[in-house]
Scaffold this motif. Sequence first.
Motif, short mmCIF file in Angstrom:
data_model
loop_
_atom_site.label_atom_id
_atom_site.label_comp_id
_atom_site.label_asym_id
_atom_site.label_seq_id
_atom_site.Cartn_x
_atom_site.Cartn_y
_atom_site.Cartn_z
N LEU A 100 -12.42 8.06 -10.48
CA LEU A 100 -12.20 9.58 -10.23
C LEU A 100 -10.15 9.74 -10.06
N LEU A 101 -9.50 8.48 -9.53
CA LEU A 101 -8.17 8.80 -9.35
C LEU A 101 -7.57 7.95 -9.48
N HIS A 102 -7.98 7.26 -10.09
CA HIS A 102 -7.02 5.76 -10.02
C HIS A 102 -5.67 5.78 -11.23
N ASP A 103 -6.47 6.83 -11.92
CA ASP A 103 -4.94 7.17 -12.42
C ASP A 103 -3.81 8.32 -12.40
N ILE A 104 -3.82 8.70 -11.77
CA ILE A 104 -3.79 9.51 -11.13
C ILE A 104 -2.58 9.80 -11.06
N GLY A 105 -1.57 8.59 -10.75
CA GLY A 105 -0.47 8.44 -10.92
C GLY A 105 0.48 8.81 -11.75
N VAL A 106 -0.20 9.10 -12.69
CA VAL A 106 0.47 8.71 -14.87
C VAL A 106 1.19 9.63 -14.26
N ALA A 107 0.21 11.39 -13.79
CA ALA A 107 1.37 12.26 -13.45
C ALA A 107 2.58 12.51 -12.96
N GLU A 108 2.72 12.05 -12.04
CA GLU A 108 3.81 10.88 -11.92
C GLU A 108 5.10 10.95 -12.94
N ILE B 281 -4.97 12.80 1.29
CA ILE B 281 -6.33 12.78 1.17
C ILE B 281 -7.18 11.74 1.91
N ILE B 282 -8.05 12.06 2.34
CA ILE B 282 -8.95 10.58 3.01
C ILE B 282 -9.56 10.29 2.58
N ALA C 192 -0.16 6.37 -7.50
CA ALA C 192 -1.49 6.56 -7.43
C ALA C 192 -1.86 6.97 -5.83
N ILE C 193 -1.48 5.87 -5.09
CA ILE C 193 -1.98 5.59 -3.99
C ILE C 193 -1.04 6.95 -2.84
N LYS C 194 0.35 6.92 -3.06
CA LYS C 194 1.97 7.40 -2.83
C LYS C 194 1.38 8.89 -3.07
N LEU C 195 0.95 9.27 -4.38
CA LEU C 195 -0.04 10.97 -4.23
C LEU C 195 -0.80 11.44 -3.08
#
Length: 144
Positions: free
Chosen positions: A4-12, A49-50, A40-43
């Motif tokens: 679910l979270l792997h590409d969330i960094g693209v939003a940055e 988020i735990i 993504a990790i930074k976000l």
Amino acid sequence: LAGLLHDIGVAELPPEIQSLEPEQMNAEQLEQYKKHPALAIKLIQSRKIIVPEIVLKAITQHQELYNGTGYPSGLFGDRICKEAQILALADKFDYLTRLREGKAHLTPAQAVEALREEQVNDPSKIHYNPELVKKLLTLFPSGT
């Protein structure tokens, strides 16, 4: 969770990069794009988020390829955690089957066949763990 979270960094990334497929990017845009796992990790960490450590590791390594040609660290084979290997294969499967404007998408069976053919026909393109590809093949037997 990693899925679910792997590409969330693209939003940055800048919007003009977000709207491109990696093969459409110039060298500078691609270098920025390659930072998306770290972003993504930074976000995730900045939002407190735990998540389990293995989720962070899978996100960090999801662009690593089995033959060592991926990024960010050029890991290969079983140096890539199993969770990231699975995520990388699932990410590619999603990419091949997703609907994109102006592009034909593959059926799940066609996508699996494309992955199999690429890995069998060109050993330099063994991007995914062969055992995982075999398991995926069992889900979509030829002709379905």
